[in-house]
Design an enzyme around this catalytic site. Structure first.
Site, PDB file in Angstrom:
ATOM      1  N   SER A 153     -12.103 -11.473  -5.252  1.00 27.62           N
ATOM      2  CA  SER A 153     -12.410 -11.544  -3.825  1.00 27.62           C
ATOM      3  C   SER A 153     -13.881 -11.868  -3.629  1.00 27.62           C
ATOM      4  O   SER A 153     -14.735 -11.332  -4.326  1.00 27.62           O
ATOM      5  CB  SER A 153     -12.106 -10.218  -3.123  1.00 27.62           C
ATOM      6  OG  SER A 153     -10.743 -10.083  -2.841  1.00 27.62           O
ATOM      7  N   PRO A 207     -11.215   0.094  -2.771  1.00 29.28           N
ATOM      8  CA  PRO A 207     -12.473  -0.507  -3.237  1.00 29.28           C
ATOM      9  C   PRO A 207     -13.669   0.412  -3.014  1.00 29.28           C
ATOM     10  O   PRO A 207     -13.649   1.300  -2.162  1.00 29.28           O
ATOM     11  CB  PRO A 207     -12.609  -1.767  -2.379  1.00 29.28           C
ATOM     12  CG  PRO A 207     -11.286  -1.939  -1.695  1.00 29.28           C
ATOM     13  CD  PRO A 207     -10.705  -0.569  -1.579  1.00 29.28           C
ATOM     14  N   HIS A 219      -7.496   1.427   1.366  1.00 27.49           N
ATOM     15  CA  HIS A 219      -7.286   0.030   1.704  1.00 27.49           C
ATOM     16  C   HIS A 219      -6.212  -0.229   2.762  1.00 27.49           C
ATOM     17  O   HIS A 219      -6.191  -1.286   3.389  1.00 27.49           O
ATOM     18  CB  HIS A 219      -6.899  -0.712   0.414  1.00 27.49           C
ATOM     19  CG  HIS A 219      -7.287  -2.143   0.378  1.00 27.49           C
ATOM     20  ND1 HIS A 219      -7.424  -2.917   1.511  1.00 27.49           N
ATOM     21  CD2 HIS A 219      -7.560  -2.962  -0.659  1.00 27.49           C
ATOM     22  CE1 HIS A 219      -7.762  -4.151   1.148  1.00 27.49           C
ATOM     23  NE2 HIS A 219      -7.857  -4.197  -0.146  1.00 27.49           N
ATOM     24  N   TYR A 267       0.796  -1.229   0.000  1.00 26.40           N
ATOM     25  CA  TYR A 267       0.000   0.000   0.000  1.00 26.40           C
ATOM     26  C   TYR A 267       0.830   1.281   0.000  1.00 26.40           C
ATOM     27  O   TYR A 267       0.771   2.057  -0.943  1.00 26.40           O
ATOM     28  CB  TYR A 267      -0.954  -0.003   1.213  1.00 26.40           C
ATOM     29  CG  TYR A 267      -1.882  -1.188   1.204  1.00 26.40           C
ATOM     30  CD1 TYR A 267      -2.846  -1.331   0.214  1.00 26.40           C
ATOM     31  CD2 TYR A 267      -1.765  -2.197   2.160  1.00 26.40           C
ATOM     32  CE1 TYR A 267      -3.682  -2.432   0.180  1.00 26.40           C
ATOM     33  CE2 TYR A 267      -2.604  -3.301   2.136  1.00 26.40           C
ATOM     34  CZ  TYR A 267      -3.561  -3.415   1.143  1.00 26.40           C
ATOM     35  OH  TYR A 267      -4.375  -4.501   1.106  1.00 26.40           O
TER      36      TYR A 267
END
Length: 632
Positions: free
Chosen positions: A560, A125, A349, A112
């Site tokens: 996912s 997301p 995230h 990240y």
């Protein structure tokens, strides 16, 4: 984006999951969180030989034979007695003895904070909630007020350390991520970003940020005695914010800067916060409990594409002419409510995976269903504070550049949301198969039918059984899945054989999933060995510069499962230019899918893959129905 969420629906306490989470105590239980965390096991380090063997097995369906043979030689050299692999393994084991989690700091940096592409689409997301039936400003604000109240209700359990511990397979899970998502924010930096969490400060924040018409407002959501405002009081305050914002003809959309490439944004950030007023406004945004984005209605489009359009709004806002300016994408939690009834959120995230976010959403949705007794304010409420920014010519150029970059990215994203209504979890369960594994095999079949080959496939598994655990990779493309997809449309194969191959592939996926959640899969271990080499300042071993390793990490399918009680859907962008992002929520009678791709890649098409997924699922059901188990 390295992974959205865990694949497994966890149980709260040991009871049946309930949308409205109940605190374990009516009063604060000081020290309960730390006591629980200390009792969790540490993330294990798999045996070196085990990982090397499983790595070669994982490569079989995705690399050429000559590449595999070469990689076998490289791996053999890496793991030989007295070799560099053993040295790095010892280094990892030493690191594990001296840290709470040998991977966690490395992971958040690598996955990240070191990631330089925009967080928009590439990392953060979106989550789509069911469309609401309001279609005006009053309905929007009343819904928003109840949502704020619901989040604050959940926050009380976090503050009081009374959030029920979640379990998976009878084992307690790490709850740390719940304590990272509120009052936190990503901060841009040159080469590496950072995260600030104001919830840990001596005086935790009591305000949220509200964004309307690209203008930011500080809204206090607690009274002086520490009790939260009621939904009715919050509604009054939101009305005040909207009235204030409408007095400005056109605001400078400072929030659009957060959509930029991270290094570009870091440079602009330095210029922005040189001014004391700007610096204070940014601090208020960063420290707020969360951000609420009150969006303008999107232009009316084909009703059949409503959920796809909403997914786009949650993921990036639709571009600078729509709602992309009405965001602060560095904020961990941004709840988004459109005047047209589109609702959901976007989350940065780095602090957390999907399950804590979905658990919060499930709670908030259930809370909002309850009737709340009207409460007449006993004292006048202070006016929400508008945040001001002084815009220099340089910052104005930064804003224009960000608009252009965001519009390019928005035009490039290809998003298709599909509600597969033919069946849900019920059919795989009827045939004693894992619903997740069944869906993953359908995805493998759909991709193979489109491209006549298999590809490296990522599915995230939870490592929350371990202290500070995040995710591990489930590699859904396997030798067993390859045998199944190649046989499925082969007319020379009997249905009984196809069912056997399907069952074998499903069992293989289930086995790999179990291995991953136990911390015994390959990807995080291999990453750790690579980073340990950098830590020890030795040359990167050949296993990590080999073309097979690059192919293994080139996830053309990044997937996912996000199970939830609410009929919602998470969505995210592809992780490679020629790939797909596929997120799904299997309900009992239907499955929600979000499929993304990039328009700039002529070889990918989100709608095409969605249709192929639908056909694959139906064909697999037909196969099972036409092949009685008694004949197997």
């Amino acid at each position: 984006m390295w992974g959205v969420c865990a694949r497994t629906l966890v149980k709260v306490g040991m009871a049946k999951p309930c949308c409205l989470v109940k605190p374990v105590s009516a009063t604060r239980v000081a020290g309960r969180y730390l006591s629980h965390q200390k009792g969790l096991p540490s993330l294990p380090i798999p045996a070196l030989q085990q990982t090397c063997e499983r790595y070669l097995t994982a490569l079989e369906p995705i690399v050429e034979l000559d590449e595999l043979n070469y990689t076998k030689e490289v791996v053999g050299e890496f793991q030989k007695a007295g070799g560099v692999g053993e040295r790095l393994q010892r280094g990892l084991e030493s690191r594990a003895r001296n840290t709470n989690n040998w991977l966690s700091e490395w992971w958040i940096h690598t996955a990240y904070l070191n990631y330089r592409l925009p967080v928009v689409v590439h990392s953060s997301p979106g989550l789509v909630l069911p469309h609401m039936d309001f279609s005006d400003k009053q309905g929007q604000m009343r819904y928003a007020a109840k949502l704020i109240a619901g989040v604050l209700d959940f926050k009380t359990m976090i503050d009081n350390e009374t959030l029920p511990v979640e379990y998976l397979g009878g084992n307690p899970l790490c709850m740390n991520q719940y304590y990272e998502v509120l009052s936190s924010c990503r901060v841009p930096g040159v080469k590496r970003d950072s995260i600030v969490n104001y919830a840990r400060s001596a005086t935790p924040p009591t305000h949220i940020t509200v964004v309307y018409k690209s203008q930011f407002f500080m809204l206090e959501v607690y009274r002086g005695d520490g009790t939260p405002l009621t939904a009715d009081e919050l509604y009054v305050q939101l009305q005040r914010i909207c009235d204030s914002a409408l007095q400005v003809k056109e605001a400078e959309p400072v929030g659009i800067l957060t959509t930029q490439h991270r290094d570009v944004w870091a440079d602009a950030f330095i210029r922005l916060v040189k001014d004391e007023t700007n610096r204070e406004s940014v601090r208020v945004i960063q420290s707020s409990i969360f951000t609420l984005c009150l969006d303008s209605a999107a232009p009316p489009l084909d009703a059949r594409l409503q959920r796809s359009n909403t997914a786009v709004q949650m993921l990036h806002g639709g571009g600078s002419q729509r709602n992309s300016c009405n965001r602060w994408f560095d904020k961990t939690l941004q709840f988004i409510i459109g005047e047209d009834g589109s609702c959901g959120l976007n989350y940065e995230h780095a602090p957390a995976e999907g399950p804590p976010i979905v658990a919060l959403i499930d709670h908030v949705v259930e809370y909002m269903r309850k009737l709340e007794t009207a409460h007449t304010p006993t004292a006048p409420l202070p006016l929400p504070l508008k945040l001001h920014f002084n815009i220099t010519p340089d910052i104005r150029r930064d804003i224009e550049d960000a608009k252009q970059s965001m519009n390019t990215l928005a035009e490039d994203l290809d998003m298709m949301v599909m509600v597969f209504g033919h069946f849900g979890k019920n059919v795989p369960k009827l045939h004693r198969m894992s619903p997740d594994a069944f869906i993953q095999m359908a995805l493998q079949l759909a991709y193979y039918r489109m491209y006549q080959r298999c590809c490296s496939t990522y599915e995230s598994a939870s490592l929350r059984a371990f202290r500070l655990g995040r995710t591990e990779t489930i590699r859904s493309a396997s030798s067993a899945s390859t045998a199944f997809v190649k046989a499925f449309d082969d007319p020379s194969k009997q249905n009984t054989e196809k069912v056997v191959l399907l069952e074998r592939a499903v069992r293989g996926h289930r086995s790999y999933t179990d291995m991953a959640v136990r911390g015994q899969a390959i990807d995080r271990h291999l990453l750790g060995l690579k980073l340990q080499a950098a830590e020890e300042q030795i040359r990167t071993p050949d296993i990590f510069t080999d073309v097979s390793y690059a192919k293994a990490l080139h996830y053309q399918l990044s997937t996912s499962q996000v199970p939830s009680k609410t009929d919602c859907l998470m969505c995210f962008g592809p992780v490679v230019p020629d790939g797909y992002g596929v997120c799904y929520n299997p309900m009992n009678q239907h499955i929600n899918f979000a499929v993304s791709a990039f328009n700039s890649c002529k070889d990918t098409d989100a709608a095409h893959l969605a249709r192929a997924m639908e056909n694959a699922l139906l064909d697999m059901r037909t196969l099972l129905e036409q092949t009685p188990r008694a004949k197997l």
